[in-house]
Motif scaffolding. Structure first.
Motif, short mmCIF file in Angstrom:
data_model
loop_
_atom_site.label_atom_id
_atom_site.label_comp_id
_atom_site.label_asym_id
_atom_site.label_seq_id
_atom_site.Cartn_x
_atom_site.Cartn_y
_atom_site.Cartn_z
N VAL A 184 -18.79 -13.10 -0.80
CA VAL A 184 -18.91 -14.52 -1.12
C VAL A 184 -18.21 -15.37 -0.06
O VAL A 184 -18.73 -16.42 0.36
N TYR A 185 -17.04 -14.93 0.41
CA TYR A 185 -16.34 -15.68 1.46
C TYR A 185 -17.22 -15.86 2.69
O TYR A 185 -17.34 -16.95 3.24
N LEU A 186 -17.84 -14.77 3.13
CA LEU A 186 -18.71 -14.86 4.31
C LEU A 186 -19.97 -15.66 4.01
O LEU A 186 -20.44 -16.43 4.86
N LYS A 187 -20.51 -15.50 2.82
CA LYS A 187 -21.70 -16.28 2.44
C LYS A 187 -21.39 -17.78 2.43
O LYS A 187 -22.24 -18.60 2.80
N GLU A 188 -20.17 -18.13 2.05
CA GLU A 188 -19.77 -19.53 1.98
C GLU A 188 -19.26 -20.07 3.31
O GLU A 188 -18.74 -21.18 3.37
N GLY A 189 -19.41 -19.27 4.39
CA GLY A 189 -19.12 -19.79 5.71
C GLY A 189 -17.81 -19.40 6.34
O GLY A 189 -17.44 -19.95 7.39
N ALA A 190 -17.07 -18.47 5.75
CA ALA A 190 -15.84 -18.01 6.40
C ALA A 190 -16.17 -17.43 7.76
O ALA A 190 -17.19 -16.75 7.94
N ARG A 191 -15.33 -17.70 8.74
CA ARG A 191 -15.56 -17.22 10.11
C ARG A 191 -15.33 -15.71 10.22
O ARG A 191 -15.87 -15.05 11.10
N LEU A 200 -5.64 -18.38 -2.42
CA LEU A 200 -6.71 -18.01 -3.35
C LEU A 200 -6.39 -16.68 -4.00
O LEU A 200 -5.62 -15.87 -3.46
N GLY A 201 -7.01 -16.44 -5.15
CA GLY A 201 -6.88 -15.14 -5.80
C GLY A 201 -7.97 -14.20 -5.29
O GLY A 201 -8.32 -14.21 -4.12
N ASN A 202 -8.50 -13.40 -6.22
CA ASN A 202 -9.55 -12.44 -5.87
C ASN A 202 -10.79 -12.71 -6.72
O ASN A 202 -11.44 -11.81 -7.21
N SER A 203 -11.09 -13.99 -6.91
CA SER A 203 -12.22 -14.37 -7.75
C SER A 203 -13.39 -14.84 -6.91
O SER A 203 -13.23 -15.71 -6.04
N PRO A 204 -14.59 -14.32 -7.18
CA PRO A 204 -15.78 -14.80 -6.45
C PRO A 204 -16.14 -16.23 -6.82
O PRO A 204 -16.99 -16.83 -6.16
N ARG A 205 -15.49 -16.78 -7.85
CA ARG A 205 -15.74 -18.18 -8.22
C ARG A 205 -14.85 -19.15 -7.44
O ARG A 205 -14.97 -20.35 -7.59
N GLU A 206 -13.95 -18.60 -6.63
CA GLU A 206 -13.02 -19.44 -5.87
C GLU A 206 -13.21 -19.19 -4.37
O GLU A 206 -12.64 -18.26 -3.82
N ALA A 207 -14.03 -19.98 -3.75
CA ALA A 207 -14.22 -19.84 -2.31
C ALA A 207 -14.07 -21.18 -1.61
O ALA A 207 -14.59 -21.42 -0.54
N GLU A 208 -13.30 -22.06 -2.24
CA GLU A 208 -13.12 -23.39 -1.69
C GLU A 208 -12.30 -23.35 -0.39
O GLU A 208 -11.33 -22.62 -0.28
N GLY A 209 -12.74 -24.13 0.56
CA GLY A 209 -11.96 -24.30 1.78
C GLY A 209 -12.03 -23.16 2.77
O GLY A 209 -11.23 -23.11 3.71
N VAL A 210 -12.99 -22.24 2.63
CA VAL A 210 -13.05 -21.10 3.55
C VAL A 210 -14.01 -21.34 4.71
O VAL A 210 -13.97 -20.59 5.70
N GLU A 211 -14.87 -22.33 4.61
CA GLU A 211 -15.88 -22.54 5.65
C GLU A 211 -15.22 -22.76 7.02
O GLU A 211 -14.34 -23.60 7.18
N GLY A 212 -15.65 -21.95 8.00
CA GLY A 212 -15.14 -22.07 9.35
C GLY A 212 -13.75 -21.49 9.56
O GLY A 212 -13.20 -21.58 10.66
N ARG A 213 -13.19 -20.86 8.52
CA ARG A 213 -11.83 -20.32 8.62
C ARG A 213 -11.83 -18.80 8.43
O ARG A 213 -12.76 -18.23 7.88
N VAL A 214 -10.76 -18.17 8.87
CA VAL A 214 -10.56 -16.74 8.65
C VAL A 214 -9.80 -16.55 7.35
O VAL A 214 -8.84 -17.28 7.06
N VAL A 215 -10.24 -15.59 6.54
CA VAL A 215 -9.56 -15.27 5.28
C VAL A 215 -8.84 -13.94 5.44
O VAL A 215 -9.44 -12.93 5.82
N VAL A 216 -7.55 -13.93 5.17
CA VAL A 216 -6.75 -12.70 5.16
C VAL A 216 -6.59 -12.29 3.70
O VAL A 216 -6.11 -13.07 2.87
N MET A 217 -6.99 -11.07 3.39
CA MET A 217 -7.17 -10.67 1.99
C MET A 217 -6.48 -9.34 1.68
O MET A 217 -6.53 -8.40 2.49
#
Length: 207
Positions: free
Chosen positions: A9-16, A51-68
């Motif tokens: 979901v993070y990548l689908k929502e535009g995470a870099r 953020l937690g580990n919820s697929p319903r929470e992907a706010e603010g990830v567009e164009g950014r790297v997510v460390v998980m």
């Protein structure tokens, strides 16, 4: 149930990109300025994480790297780090995962994260759905666990996932809706694919 779903979901929502850390402590150290820190302990967002580990929470990830970092899922990715190719599959991207895996190799291993070292019903079900996609590409199942996963995949996803220990644990912490989201099959075609290392972290991008 959630880690690979949420990663997709993070990548689908535009995470870099995604950086999967082997632990919460490693994730804190790996995060660079401007990056999003995501993960869970006991199903919930740890202190100081964005953020937690919820697929319903992907706010603010567009164009950014997510460390998980998660209790089971990101550790399973690290356990499989020696594979020639490594993909993160879930019910949401099951068919796309099977098709990409079939293009990349003559043999495919489906690695289940489990729950705290034990086999998990939700993981086996997702593996069975992906395995069905692989069979459609000409692959043959090997071993009893593969056949068990395929047998489970003959049942409706929501029915199986709701019966899992993972679902019960999520209900206890008020995250029941995540189960409904994770039970959606072939919602998108984005498959996280391993690209390399960044320190202790494993970097994933769109496959």
């Amino acid at each position: 149930m959630r880690a690979t779903t949420t990663a997709g979901v993070y990548l689908k929502e535009g995470a870099r990109g995604l950086v999967l850390a082997p632990s919460l402590e490693a994730a804190r150290l790996l995060r660079a300025p401007g990056e999003v820190l995501a993960g869970e302990v006991g199903g919930l967002r740890p202190p100081e994480f964005d953020l937690g580990n919820s697929p319903r929470e992907a706010e603010g990830v567009e164009g950014r790297v997510v460390v998980m970092a998660t209790t089971n899922g990101t550790k399973a990715a690290h356990a499989a780090r020696g594979a020639a190719h490594l993909l993160l599959g879930s019910l949401q991207n099951a068919t796309a995962t099977a098709r990409l895996a079939a293009r990349l190799g003559e043999e495919v291993a489906l690695v289940c994260a489990g729950k705290e070292g034990q086999a998990a019903l939700d993981d086996l079900y997702a593996a069975g759905v992906i395995a069905r996609g692989l069979m459609a590409q000409g692959f043959a199942p090997q071993g009893d666990m593969a056949h068990l996963a395929l047998f489970l995949a003959g049942n409706p996803p929501r029915e199986v996932l709701l019966a899992s220990e993972a679902a019960r644990a999520l209900k206890e912490v008020g995250l029941w809706e995540d189960v409904e989201v994770c039970a959606q099959v072939d919602l998108h075609q984005v498959v996280p694919r391993f690209q390399g290392f960044r320190g202790e972290g494993m970097v994933f991008g769109r496959g």
